[in-house]
Design a protein around this motif. Structure first.
Motif, PDB file in Angstrom:
ATOM      1  N   LEU A 220       0.821  -1.212   0.000  1.00  0.00           N
ATOM      2  CA  LEU A 220       0.000   0.000   0.000  1.00  0.00           C
ATOM      3  C   LEU A 220       0.855   1.262   0.000  1.00  0.00           C
ATOM      4  O   LEU A 220       0.454   2.288  -0.555  1.00  0.00           O
ATOM      5  CB  LEU A 220      -0.949  -0.007   1.199  1.00  0.00           C
ATOM      6  CG  LEU A 220      -2.144  -0.952   1.060  1.00  0.00           C
ATOM      7  CD1 LEU A 220      -2.911  -1.064   2.372  1.00  0.00           C
ATOM      8  CD2 LEU A 220      -3.086  -0.489  -0.056  1.00  0.00           C
ATOM      9  N   ALA A 223       1.468   1.789  -3.598  1.00  0.00           N
ATOM     10  CA  ALA A 223       0.257   2.239  -4.299  1.00  0.00           C
ATOM     11  C   ALA A 223      -0.072   3.692  -3.961  1.00  0.00           C
ATOM     12  O   ALA A 223      -0.388   4.500  -4.851  1.00  0.00           O
ATOM     13  CB  ALA A 223      -0.917   1.331  -3.951  1.00  0.00           C
ATOM     14  N   SER A 445      -5.064  11.955  -2.732  1.00  0.00           N
ATOM     15  CA  SER A 445      -6.333  11.921  -3.461  1.00  0.00           C
ATOM     16  C   SER A 445      -6.900  13.329  -3.635  1.00  0.00           C
ATOM     17  O   SER A 445      -7.438  13.670  -4.697  1.00  0.00           O
ATOM     18  CB  SER A 445      -7.344  11.047  -2.721  1.00  0.00           C
ATOM     19  OG  SER A 445      -6.882   9.731  -2.601  1.00  0.00           O
ATOM     20  N   SER A 462      -9.114   4.079 -10.511  1.00  0.00           N
ATOM     21  CA  SER A 462     -10.043   3.133  -9.890  1.00  0.00           C
ATOM     22  C   SER A 462      -9.856   3.097  -8.378  1.00  0.00           C
ATOM     23  O   SER A 462     -10.827   3.097  -7.607  1.00  0.00           O
ATOM     24  CB  SER A 462      -9.825   1.737 -10.475  1.00  0.00           C
ATOM     25  OG  SER A 462     -10.611   0.777  -9.806  1.00  0.00           O
ATOM     26  N   PHE A 463      -8.595   3.086  -7.933  1.00  0.00           N
ATOM     27  CA  PHE A 463      -8.272   3.063  -6.505  1.00  0.00           C
ATOM     28  C   PHE A 463      -8.858   4.288  -5.810  1.00  0.00           C
ATOM     29  O   PHE A 463      -9.522   4.187  -4.763  1.00  0.00           O
ATOM     30  CB  PHE A 463      -6.750   3.017  -6.337  1.00  0.00           C
ATOM     31  CG  PHE A 463      -6.277   2.792  -4.926  1.00  0.00           C
ATOM     32  CD1 PHE A 463      -5.969   1.530  -4.472  1.00  0.00           C
ATOM     33  CD2 PHE A 463      -6.118   3.866  -4.041  1.00  0.00           C
ATOM     34  CE1 PHE A 463      -5.521   1.316  -3.172  1.00  0.00           C
ATOM     35  CE2 PHE A 463      -5.676   3.681  -2.745  1.00  0.00           C
ATOM     36  CZ  PHE A 463      -5.377   2.394  -2.308  1.00  0.00           C
ATOM     37  N   ASN A 466     -12.678   4.241  -5.601  1.00  0.00           N
ATOM     38  CA  ASN A 466     -13.150   3.410  -4.480  1.00  0.00           C
ATOM     39  C   ASN A 466     -12.980   4.140  -3.148  1.00  0.00           C
ATOM     40  O   ASN A 466     -13.843   4.059  -2.263  1.00  0.00           O
ATOM     41  CB  ASN A 466     -12.386   2.087  -4.455  1.00  0.00           C
ATOM     42  CG  ASN A 466     -12.770   1.168  -5.590  1.00  0.00           C
ATOM     43  OD1 ASN A 466     -13.890   1.230  -6.098  1.00  0.00           O
ATOM     44  ND2 ASN A 466     -11.843   0.314  -6.013  1.00  0.00           N
ATOM     45  N   PHE A 494      -8.901  -3.220   2.975  1.00  0.00           N
ATOM     46  CA  PHE A 494      -8.374  -3.444   1.631  1.00  0.00           C
ATOM     47  C   PHE A 494      -7.717  -4.816   1.546  1.00  0.00           C
ATOM     48  O   PHE A 494      -6.835  -5.141   2.330  1.00  0.00           O
ATOM     49  CB  PHE A 494      -7.372  -2.345   1.281  1.00  0.00           C
ATOM     50  CG  PHE A 494      -7.039  -2.260  -0.192  1.00  0.00           C
ATOM     51  CD1 PHE A 494      -7.833  -1.507  -1.042  1.00  0.00           C
ATOM     52  CD2 PHE A 494      -5.956  -2.931  -0.713  1.00  0.00           C
ATOM     53  CE1 PHE A 494      -7.538  -1.420  -2.398  1.00  0.00           C
ATOM     54  CE2 PHE A 494      -5.653  -2.856  -2.055  1.00  0.00           C
ATOM     55  CZ  PHE A 494      -6.452  -2.105  -2.904  1.00  0.00           C
TER      56      PHE A 494
END
Length: 502
Positions: A220, A223, A445, A462-463, A466, A494
């Motif tokens: 993570l 990511a 984000s 997409s991440f 969500n 997750f």
């Protein structure tokens, strides 16, 4: 899906423990394990019956009382007294999932046939595991030297119908549960208390739990940092494989490959940049995240060896006709490994907080503190404070416990590992990383939204999409603690495929 996991001499890996817990597999002894346990028990009983030689912990006292001979009629009482007297744990409750791992690992270790325990004792531990009768254990009390004496004593009390257990998240007396299940208290035989209490299962269970979380948050971290890379409008050249193949540390290469995969197809990443170089917290993600990955891999090997080992004392060797008092209960390999893992995870938090700081600094065309009307709105000013405070705490927690030692047991145990402290500190560090990464996700984000209409990669879009179902874009000031807690919940829930974790 497997319904049962059979305890045997087959190597147990960290991923196996994960599968057993996540799929709620029941434990059962293989024929091989039953045979090993019975042979060892019969051999020990024969030795006691036919010899009057002092054997440590079997017909002698414990620790510095090892020269005190115990009469045959008191051998069972000796073991029961051992369990009760050593149940001196204090502090917080050990998480139930970790206690369940402790039960699994103790069952595994006793099944090899080097411990001399009764079959019924191991079977009772299995019944406790299978029925989610989880002993109440405390975080403080182990020096990680003569094994995890206090925690394992609390784990063993319910065998005697003593102590407390968790059942459906409620603490009740073990005696009550034994009555409900019609289980008779175990009458411990010679050496059984010692076999239960000597061992590294507290440290080992924490290590397995921390490793599983570390693998997840290592992924993570990659990511979430990929979101930050595009949100900060970074160059992609530092992730070119040519850079890493001339310094081919495995973790570094793997991290660079993953960043490229996560950002494949990114419109933002393909855009020509005005900035020639990026801050190290972005440019050196492969080097820093990669070093932590390599550490996780090293610690994994240590714990894989440990959970497939015999760590009680003394050890019974039937073929050689020997009972040897040694020191396999000493937790030094685990103490060093847990400290190393804690340091490695601490670094994932350090570099994450630096990216958070850069994102709120009003650079690269992003608004100060990632909010419209800064001044009227403070935006994401204070989440960075929160991350900074946690990072600072992690630095303190990352101070190694394994370099410490305190003499105990009247000088008999004159060097201890402090591995239990390493274990509990390591978990706190890993849990803190979860929060730091949640704050970075919140910031990244938010920042990515200001790059519209340009898009990131399909994976990142997409991440974030969500994530937006849990935490909406912050258009004006609101209580961000709620968003941070929601982001933590998002990461907790997750799921990551094993092939991406290990």
């Amino acid at each position: 899906m497997k319904e049962h996991h059979y305890i045997s001499t087959t190597v147990l890996d960290i991923s196996d423990v994960k599968e057993i817990l996540e799929t709620n597999q029941k434990l059962a002894l293989s024929e091989e394990a039953v045979s090993n346990i019975n042979k060892s028990y019969k051999y020990l009983q024969s030795k006691i019956t036919n010899n009057d030689i002092p054997i440590y912990g079997i017909n002698t006292g414990f620790g510095s009382l090892c020269n005190v001979k115990i009469s045959a009629e008191n051998l069972s009482k000796l073991q029961e007294n051992l369990v009760m007297s050593h149940a001196c744990g204090t502090g917080e409750y050990v998480p139930q999932e970790i206690v369940k791992i402790m039960l699994l690992l103790k069952i595994q270790s006793l099944s090899y046939g080097y411990s001399g325990v009764q079959l019924i004792t191991v079977e009772r531990l299995i019944k406790m595991f299978n029925n989610d009768v989880i002993p109440v254990i405390y975080t403080q009390g182990s020096l990680g030297a003569s094994g995890d004496l206090a925690p394992l004593a609390h784990m063993s009390l319910p065998l005697l119908g003593k102590g407390d257990v968790w059942v459906n998240d409620t603490i009740i007396p073990a005696a009550t549960v034994l009555k409900e299940y019609h289980w008779e208290p175990i009458i411990l035989q010679a050496k059984e208390g010692l076999a239960l209490l000597n061992g590294t299962q507290f440290m080992s269970a924490y290590g397995v739990h921390c490793l599983l979380k570390s693998y997840k948050y290592s992924y993570l971290a990659d990511a979430i940092s990929a979101i930050s890379i595009d949100a900060f409008d970074c160059n992609m050249s530092p992730y070119n494989s040519l850079v890493h193949l001339v310094r081919p540390h495995r973790g570094q290469v793997k991290t660079a490959e993953r960043i490229n995969e996560l950002l494949e197809g990114s419109e933002l990443g393909a855009t020509e940049k005005e900035n020639v170089q990026d801050p190290y917290s972005f440019r050196c993600i492969p080097q820093v995240h990669g070093a932590s990955k390599d550490t996780i891999g090293f610690v994994h090997k240590t714990f894989k060896t440990e959970i497939n080992s015999v760590t009680d004392n003394p050890n019974i060797f039937i073929e050689e006709d020997l009972i040897i008092s040694g020191g396999n209960f000493h937790g030094q390999p685990l103490a060093l490994g847990l400290d190393y893992l804690g340091i490695a995870m601490c670094e994932l938090g350090n570099i994450s907080e630096r990216r958070i700081y850069q994102l709120v600094s009003g650079l690269r065309g992003l608004p100060a503190f990632l909010v419209d009307n800064p001044g009227l709105n403070s935006g994401f000013m204070i989440p960075q404070y929160t991350a900074a405070s946690i990072v600072s705490q992690n630095k303190q927690l990352a101070t190694p416990a394994s370099v410490d030692s305190i003499v105990s047991s009247n000088g008999q145990e004159d060097h201890v590992s402090m591995g239990a402290n390493s274990a509990t500190k390591c978990l706190r560090i890993v849990d803190n990383i979860e929060t730091i990464l949640a704050i970075e996700l919140l910031n990244a984000s938010q920042a990515l939204n200001f790059r519209k209409p340009r898009k990131s990669s399909p994976f990142i879009e997409s991440f974030v999409s969500n994530f937006r179902e849990v935490v909406s874009f912050v258009s004006e000031d609101r209580i961000l603690a709620d968003d941070i807690h929601a982001a933590i919940g998002f990461l907790k829930s997750f799921k990551i495929d094993d092939d991406l974790m290990f």
